[in-house]
Write a protein that holds these residues in place. Sequence first.
Motif, mmCIF file in Angstrom:
data_model
loop_
_atom_site.group_PDB
_atom_site.id
_atom_site.type_symbol
_atom_site.label_atom_id
_atom_site.label_comp_id
_atom_site.label_asym_id
_atom_site.label_seq_id
_atom_site.Cartn_x
_atom_site.Cartn_y
_atom_site.Cartn_z
ATOM 1 N N TYR A 142 0.827 -1.198 0.000
ATOM 2 C CA TYR A 142 0.000 0.000 0.000
ATOM 3 C C TYR A 142 0.869 1.258 0.000
ATOM 4 N N THR A 143 0.265 2.389 -0.350
ATOM 5 C CA THR A 143 0.967 3.659 -0.231
ATOM 6 C C THR A 143 1.000 4.070 1.241
ATOM 7 N N GLU A 144 1.838 5.045 1.568
ATOM 8 C CA GLU A 144 1.890 5.494 2.953
ATOM 9 C C GLU A 144 0.538 6.034 3.433
ATOM 10 N N PRO A 145 -0.154 6.891 2.661
ATOM 11 C CA PRO A 145 -1.475 7.349 3.130
ATOM 12 C C PRO A 145 -2.461 6.197 3.345
ATOM 13 N N GLU A 146 -2.403 5.177 2.474
ATOM 14 C CA GLU A 146 -3.292 4.033 2.638
ATOM 15 C C GLU A 146 -2.945 3.247 3.910
ATOM 16 N N ALA A 147 -1.653 3.183 4.213
ATOM 17 C CA ALA A 147 -1.239 2.470 5.439
ATOM 18 C C ALA A 147 -1.730 3.195 6.680
ATOM 19 N N TRP A 148 -1.624 4.528 6.698
ATOM 20 C CA TRP A 148 -2.156 5.294 7.836
ATOM 21 C C TRP A 148 -3.660 5.068 7.972
ATOM 22 N N LYS A 149 -4.362 5.043 6.844
ATOM 23 C CA LYS A 149 -5.810 4.820 6.877
ATOM 24 C C LYS A 149 -6.133 3.427 7.413
ATOM 25 N N ALA A 150 -5.351 2.431 6.995
ATOM 26 C CA ALA A 150 -5.568 1.065 7.484
ATOM 27 C C ALA A 150 -5.367 0.993 8.992
ATOM 28 N N TRP A 151 -4.347 1.694 9.498
ATOM 29 C CA TRP A 151 -4.155 1.754 10.951
ATOM 30 C C TRP A 151 -5.404 2.287 11.638
ATOM 31 N N ASP A 152 -5.912 3.415 11.134
ATOM 32 C CA ASP A 152 -7.096 4.030 11.751
ATOM 33 C C ASP A 152 -8.278 3.066 11.744
ATOM 34 N N GLU A 153 -8.490 2.405 10.606
ATOM 35 C CA GLU A 153 -9.627 1.503 10.486
ATOM 36 C C GLU A 153 -9.493 0.310 11.434
ATOM 37 N N LEU A 154 -8.316 -0.285 11.459
ATOM 38 C CA LEU A 154 -8.117 -1.455 12.305
ATOM 39 C C LEU A 154 -8.205 -1.102 13.791
ATOM 40 N N CYS A 155 -7.614 0.017 14.171
ATOM 41 C CA CYS A 155 -7.662 0.417 15.583
ATOM 42 C C CYS A 155 -9.092 0.682 16.033
ATOM 43 N N SER A 156 -9.904 1.240 15.156
ATOM 44 C CA SER A 156 -11.296 1.538 15.514
ATOM 45 C C SER A 156 -12.107 0.270 15.723
ATOM 46 N N ARG A 157 -11.600 -0.858 15.250
ATOM 47 C CA ARG A 157 -12.335 -2.121 15.334
ATOM 48 C C ARG A 157 -11.843 -3.013 16.465
ATOM 49 N N LEU A 158 -10.861 -2.539 17.229
ATOM 50 C CA LEU A 158 -10.339 -3.298 18.355
ATOM 51 C C LEU A 158 -11.290 -3.256 19.547
ATOM 52 N N ALA A 159 -11.109 -4.202 20.459
ATOM 53 C CA ALA A 159 -11.767 -4.122 21.760
ATOM 54 C C ALA A 159 -11.245 -2.884 22.498
ATOM 55 N N PRO A 160 -11.958 -2.395 23.503
ATOM 56 C CA PRO A 160 -11.523 -1.173 24.196
ATOM 57 C C PRO A 160 -10.070 -1.208 24.655
ATOM 58 N N ASP A 161 -9.578 -2.338 25.111
ATOM 59 C CA ASP A 161 -8.181 -2.466 25.536
ATOM 60 C C ASP A 161 -7.366 -3.309 24.559
ATOM 61 N N GLY A 162 -7.869 -3.459 23.342
ATOM 62 C CA GLY A 162 -7.196 -4.295 22.357
ATOM 63 C C GLY A 162 -5.980 -3.629 21.738
ATOM 64 N N LEU A 163 -5.157 -4.444 21.095
ATOM 65 C CA LEU A 163 -3.923 -3.965 20.470
ATOM 66 C C LEU A 163 -3.797 -4.480 19.048
ATOM 67 N N LEU A 164 -3.153 -3.670 18.227
ATOM 68 C CA LEU A 164 -2.776 -4.038 16.863
ATOM 69 C C LEU A 164 -1.264 -4.079 16.790
ATOM 70 N N VAL A 165 -0.713 -5.180 16.281
ATOM 71 C CA VAL A 165 0.732 -5.305 16.049
ATOM 72 C C VAL A 165 0.927 -5.404 14.546
ATOM 73 N N GLU A 166 1.545 -4.363 13.962
ATOM 74 C CA GLU A 166 1.684 -4.293 12.506
ATOM 75 C C GLU A 166 3.123 -3.997 12.125
ATOM 76 N N GLY A 167 3.661 -4.742 11.164
ATOM 77 C CA GLY A 167 5.032 -4.493 10.750
ATOM 78 C C GLY A 167 5.465 -5.400 9.629
ATOM 79 N N THR A 168 6.779 -5.523 9.454
ATOM 80 C CA THR A 168 7.330 -6.343 8.385
ATOM 81 C C THR A 168 8.552 -7.104 8.891
ATOM 82 N N CYS A 169 8.886 -8.163 8.165
ATOM 83 C CA CYS A 169 10.095 -8.922 8.475
ATOM 84 C C CYS A 169 10.635 -9.518 7.192
ATOM 85 N N ASP A 170 11.869 -10.024 7.253
ATOM 86 C CA ASP A 170 12.419 -10.667 6.068
ATOM 87 C C ASP A 170 11.824 -12.063 5.922
#
Length: 281
Positions: A142-170
């Motif tokens: 995704y583009t950087e703006p799309e990635a920021w938007k995905a963060w917002d969308e996913l965080c809004s769908r978490l449980a009140p104390d839920g967490l999102l772990v997002e990143g990359t690896c080789d």
Amino acid sequence: MNSAPKKRAPRLAAGRARALGMPTRGTTNPNRLRRIDRWIAGTPWVARALREAAEPVVIDLGYGATPVTTVELAARLRPLRPDARVVGLEIDPDRVAAGKLVADPPALEFRRGGFELAGLAAGVRDFPGPALVRALNVLRQYTEPEAWKAWDELCSRLAPDGLLVEGTCDEIGRRCCWVTLDRGGPRTLTLACPDIERPSDLAERLPKTLIHRNVPGEKVHAMLGELDVCWAKAAPMAPFGPRARWAHAAQLFAELGWPVLDRRRRWRLGELTVGWAAIAP
């Protein structure tokens, strides 16, 4: 003069579920995400999100061509919460079918879905939302703006104390970078590498929201530069192995005033976690 064609927004996959997002490349390997899983299970404030959740649902978003890393995640989280439900989500129907061959409901399930979380988002049929969402190697395309938007969308769908772990690896999971977020946004950045020439080599594995910010004047560039200096100063520890050298470099880095949130036990594993504010664009 003709203007450049506009980039299309991420499409909705066809189908009844209307899964939001685009299929990933699908690359995966056994134990590719072991460092991230180990960090989740071994970091108290992260593990607490699952241990104390009213609904212990964990989502592995975009698990790839085979379900192996989702199966591994379920096994690694079981000691934290024996009744945890791990749900692997993929847009590609063939990948979902492969997952269902190894499913063990309710502990391990596979569904067709994307950023909308396949009916497991907060507020859907009074469901509180997932306690944890792991999304590794999903946003690279995704583009950087799309990635920021995905963060917002996913965080809004978490449980009140839920967490999102997002990143990359080789491809084999030796070099990893990930951001941990809650409903309020990003909280931390974690670097992990047991053996490396210099810490700034991890720049190519930064999450999409940071990878293009590794330039002079940006905080993440300054962080990697100072970590390189600390790594060089820790050279006398090299005979004791890369993990000992990394731990010493992390200590020197913390002494410079950077908000390092973990301590020697994690450093000895080749990890380093800093507060997001220190490197935010």
